[in-house]
Motif scaffolding. Sequence first.
Motif, PDB file in Angstrom:
ATOM      1  N   PRO A 117     105.076 -67.717 -88.825  1.00  0.00           N
ATOM      2  CA  PRO A 117     104.759 -67.127 -89.416  1.00  0.00           C
ATOM      3  C   PRO A 117     104.851 -65.248 -88.900  1.00  0.00           C
ATOM      4  CG  PRO A 117     104.099 -68.225 -87.859  1.00  0.00           C
ATOM      5  CD  PRO A 117     105.409 -68.601 -88.310  1.00  0.00           C
ATOM      6  N   PHE A 118     105.422 -65.061 -87.590  1.00  0.00           N
ATOM      7  CA  PHE A 118     106.084 -63.698 -88.072  1.00  0.00           C
ATOM      8  C   PHE A 118     106.853 -62.841 -89.369  1.00  0.00           C
ATOM      9  CE2 PHE A 118     110.330 -61.232 -87.218  1.00  0.00           C
ATOM     10  CZ  PHE A 118     109.302 -59.911 -86.171  1.00  0.00           C
ATOM     11  N   PHE A 119     108.332 -63.901 -89.625  1.00  0.00           N
ATOM     12  CA  PHE A 119     107.877 -63.508 -91.177  1.00  0.00           C
ATOM     13  C   PHE A 119     107.160 -63.376 -92.409  1.00  0.00           C
ATOM     14  CE2 PHE A 119     112.532 -64.360 -88.811  1.00  0.00           C
ATOM     15  CZ  PHE A 119     113.181 -63.466 -89.135  1.00  0.00           C
ATOM     16  N   ALA A 120     106.446 -64.115 -92.283  1.00  0.00           N
ATOM     17  CA  ALA A 120     105.559 -63.971 -93.264  1.00  0.00           C
ATOM     18  C   ALA A 120     104.278 -62.909 -93.077  1.00  0.00           C
ATOM     19  CB  ALA A 120     104.551 -65.590 -92.987  1.00  0.00           C
ATOM     20  N   SER A 121     104.147 -62.518 -91.707  1.00  0.00           N
ATOM     21  CA  SER A 121     103.856 -61.209 -91.375  1.00  0.00           C
ATOM     22  C   SER A 121     104.495 -60.011 -92.525  1.00  0.00           C
ATOM     23  CB  SER A 121     103.420 -60.920 -90.167  1.00  0.00           C
ATOM     24  OG  SER A 121     102.038 -61.751 -89.919  1.00  0.00           O
ATOM     25  N   MET A 122     105.454 -59.835 -91.354  1.00  0.00           N
ATOM     26  CA  MET A 122     107.094 -59.372 -91.996  1.00  0.00           C
ATOM     27  C   MET A 122     106.711 -58.566 -93.750  1.00  0.00           C
ATOM     28  SD  MET A 122     108.223 -57.524 -89.185  1.00  0.00           S
ATOM     29  CE  MET A 122     106.167 -57.573 -88.976  1.00  0.00           C
ATOM     30  N   ARG A 123     106.958 -59.890 -94.717  1.00  0.00           N
ATOM     31  CA  ARG A 123     106.689 -59.962 -95.100  1.00  0.00           C
ATOM     32  C   ARG A 123     105.662 -59.527 -96.413  1.00  0.00           C
ATOM     33  NH1 ARG A 123     108.318 -64.446 -95.811  1.00  0.00           N
ATOM     34  NH2 ARG A 123     110.420 -64.821 -95.828  1.00  0.00           N
ATOM     35  N   ALA A 124     103.944 -59.182 -95.405  1.00  0.00           N
ATOM     36  CA  ALA A 124     103.165 -58.736 -95.773  1.00  0.00           C
ATOM     37  C   ALA A 124     103.173 -57.858 -96.703  1.00  0.00           C
ATOM     38  CB  ALA A 124     101.654 -59.686 -95.088  1.00  0.00           C
ATOM     39  N   ASP A 137      93.995 -61.161 -89.693  1.00  0.00           N
ATOM     40  CA  ASP A 137      93.937 -61.997 -87.897  1.00  0.00           C
ATOM     41  C   ASP A 137      94.610 -62.931 -88.176  1.00  0.00           C
ATOM     42  OD1 ASP A 137      91.084 -61.191 -87.491  1.00  0.00           O
ATOM     43  OD2 ASP A 137      90.746 -62.871 -87.629  1.00  0.00           O
ATOM     44  N   ALA A 138      95.015 -62.848 -89.724  1.00  0.00           N
ATOM     45  CA  ALA A 138      96.661 -63.327 -90.116  1.00  0.00           C
ATOM     46  C   ALA A 138      97.961 -62.569 -89.823  1.00  0.00           C
ATOM     47  CB  ALA A 138      96.647 -64.829 -91.281  1.00  0.00           C
ATOM     48  N   TYR A 139      98.119 -61.316 -89.927  1.00  0.00           N
ATOM     49  CA  TYR A 139      98.442 -61.062 -89.887  1.00  0.00           C
ATOM     50  C   TYR A 139      99.079 -60.223 -88.215  1.00  0.00           C
ATOM     51  CZ  TYR A 139     101.596 -56.099 -90.344  1.00  0.00           C
ATOM     52  OH  TYR A 139     102.625 -55.638 -90.300  1.00  0.00           O
ATOM     53  N   VAL A 140      97.976 -60.187 -87.359  1.00  0.00           N
ATOM     54  CA  VAL A 140      98.023 -60.173 -86.335  1.00  0.00           C
ATOM     55  C   VAL A 140      98.849 -61.330 -85.655  1.00  0.00           C
ATOM     56  CG1 VAL A 140      96.880 -59.068 -84.163  1.00  0.00           C
ATOM     57  CG2 VAL A 140      96.158 -57.982 -86.618  1.00  0.00           C
ATOM     58  N   TYR A 141      98.141 -62.076 -86.058  1.00  0.00           N
ATOM     59  CA  TYR A 141      98.602 -63.388 -85.385  1.00  0.00           C
ATOM     60  C   TYR A 141     100.341 -63.396 -85.573  1.00  0.00           C
ATOM     61  CZ  TYR A 141     100.068 -68.322 -84.840  1.00  0.00           C
ATOM     62  OH  TYR A 141     100.941 -69.060 -83.995  1.00  0.00           O
ATOM     63  N   GLY A 142     100.680 -63.575 -87.077  1.00  0.00           N
ATOM     64  CA  GLY A 142     102.143 -63.463 -87.202  1.00  0.00           C
ATOM     65  C   GLY A 142     102.953 -62.127 -87.040  1.00  0.00           C
ATOM     66  N   SER A 143     102.991 -60.938 -86.423  1.00  0.00           N
ATOM     67  CA  SER A 143     103.506 -59.872 -86.213  1.00  0.00           C
ATOM     68  C   SER A 143     103.298 -59.865 -84.786  1.00  0.00           C
ATOM     69  CB  SER A 143     102.891 -58.911 -86.644  1.00  0.00           C
ATOM     70  OG  SER A 143     101.241 -58.457 -86.559  1.00  0.00           O
ATOM     71  N   LEU A 176      97.206 -59.809 -75.378  1.00  0.00           N
ATOM     72  CA  LEU A 176      97.640 -59.036 -75.144  1.00  0.00           C
ATOM     73  C   LEU A 176      98.025 -58.228 -76.503  1.00  0.00           C
ATOM     74  CD1 LEU A 176      98.176 -57.193 -72.694  1.00  0.00           C
ATOM     75  CD2 LEU A 176     100.042 -58.540 -72.399  1.00  0.00           C
ATOM     76  N   GLY A 177      99.394 -59.335 -76.834  1.00  0.00           N
ATOM     77  CA  GLY A 177      99.831 -59.324 -78.087  1.00  0.00           C
ATOM     78  C   GLY A 177      99.220 -58.705 -79.368  1.00  0.00           C
ATOM     79  N   ALA A 178      97.604 -58.931 -79.410  1.00  0.00           N
ATOM     80  CA  ALA A 178      96.470 -58.286 -80.651  1.00  0.00           C
ATOM     81  C   ALA A 178      96.462 -57.305 -79.940  1.00  0.00           C
ATOM     82  CB  ALA A 178      95.502 -59.175 -80.910  1.00  0.00           C
ATOM     83  N   ALA A 179      96.347 -56.855 -78.480  1.00  0.00           N
ATOM     84  CA  ALA A 179      96.170 -55.631 -77.961  1.00  0.00           C
ATOM     85  C   ALA A 179      96.911 -55.121 -78.629  1.00  0.00           C
ATOM     86  CB  ALA A 179      95.803 -55.607 -76.847  1.00  0.00           C
ATOM     87  N   PHE A 180      98.115 -55.079 -78.207  1.00  0.00           N
ATOM     88  CA  PHE A 180      99.147 -53.674 -78.675  1.00  0.00           C
ATOM     89  C   PHE A 180      99.608 -53.338 -79.846  1.00  0.00           C
ATOM     90  CE2 PHE A 180     102.528 -56.104 -75.370  1.00  0.00           C
ATOM     91  CZ  PHE A 180     101.431 -55.416 -74.256  1.00  0.00           C
ATOM     92  N   GLN A 181      99.057 -54.848 -80.455  1.00  0.00           N
ATOM     93  CA  GLN A 181      99.217 -54.399 -82.518  1.00  0.00           C
ATOM     94  C   GLN A 181      97.664 -53.242 -83.180  1.00  0.00           C
ATOM     95  OE1 GLN A 181     101.391 -53.565 -84.418  1.00  0.00           O
ATOM     96  NE2 GLN A 181     101.906 -55.692 -85.350  1.00  0.00           N
TER      97      GLN A 181
END
Length: 312
Positions: A117-124, A137-143, A176-181
């Motif tokens: 999922p991390f690399f999927a968001s980077m690819r997005a 939501d998918a982007y924030v989850y993965g990134s 917390l990760g979502a807030a940072f992003q």
Amino acid sequence: MMDNQAQAGLYASVAQEAAAVVIRRYSTSFSLATRLLEKPVRRHVENIYALVRIADECVDGACAGSGSAPDAIRSCLDKLEQETLDAVAGCYSSNLVVHAFSITAREVGIGPELIRPFFASMRADLEQAGHTRDSFDAYVYGSAEVVGLMCVRAFLLGSPVDAGLLARLDGGARRLGAAFQKVNFLRDLSDDYQDLGRSYFPGITVGEFSDAQKDALLADIEADLAAAAAVIPELPAGSRTAVAAVHALFAELAKRLGAVPARELMSRRVRVPDVVKLRLVAAAWIGQQPAVSGTWRLRRVPLLAALHRSSR
């Protein structure tokens, strides 16, 4: 001459030293906060962050800056993902940062379910200029959220934890990760749009960004920060103070963004001054020490001196 096992140990040490350099050079705030982690945990968090950083450089930074064409950038990211998966599966990597991450992944239990999922968001970022609510939501989850989940696994290494506590800590890490992003998106709203042609927040036209929209985004961020703060006391002692410090730094940045009119965010980049970062990190550390203890009075001086030196 060293045998193969000794050479592998030396290479692992060098790889993790390289990962530590990445965090020190790229993020003042995060580097300050990681000083509050116990050493074994700090090493793992540095290994995680370093991979995240070089993936981001592949998409937006050094790769494009070196003149790579879009197809080459996509190929670079694809190769980095596959090399990471191969290394985590037990293979040697000639990429020092990937090798360091693989050591952490195998030790703390980070698998493809978090890496992909991390690399999927980077690819997005190479494929999408804007987002719907679902893709956002998918982007924030993965990134961002999966990075928090990776860190939780590092925090818990060697600590007994039941399913209920793990679920709460995972939930807090995601918020917390979502807030940072989201804070980063808001701070970089103009740069992302003008320099990269991206607009992350769904339903918002950057050129027409209003104070009402800014306030709504900040209310969402504050809700994430509050949910995360409620879980911090349940973290192991060796990581609790560092997470509290990072939370304080991003809460301060959110507060400063709230004080700037929406129109001005299009022409200035809000930041937290280094002296304020130092104060917040020191306050987080002192706040976790015993209320009455000669020990912390002896310990706080070298720690705060080290933080001061790192903030110069």
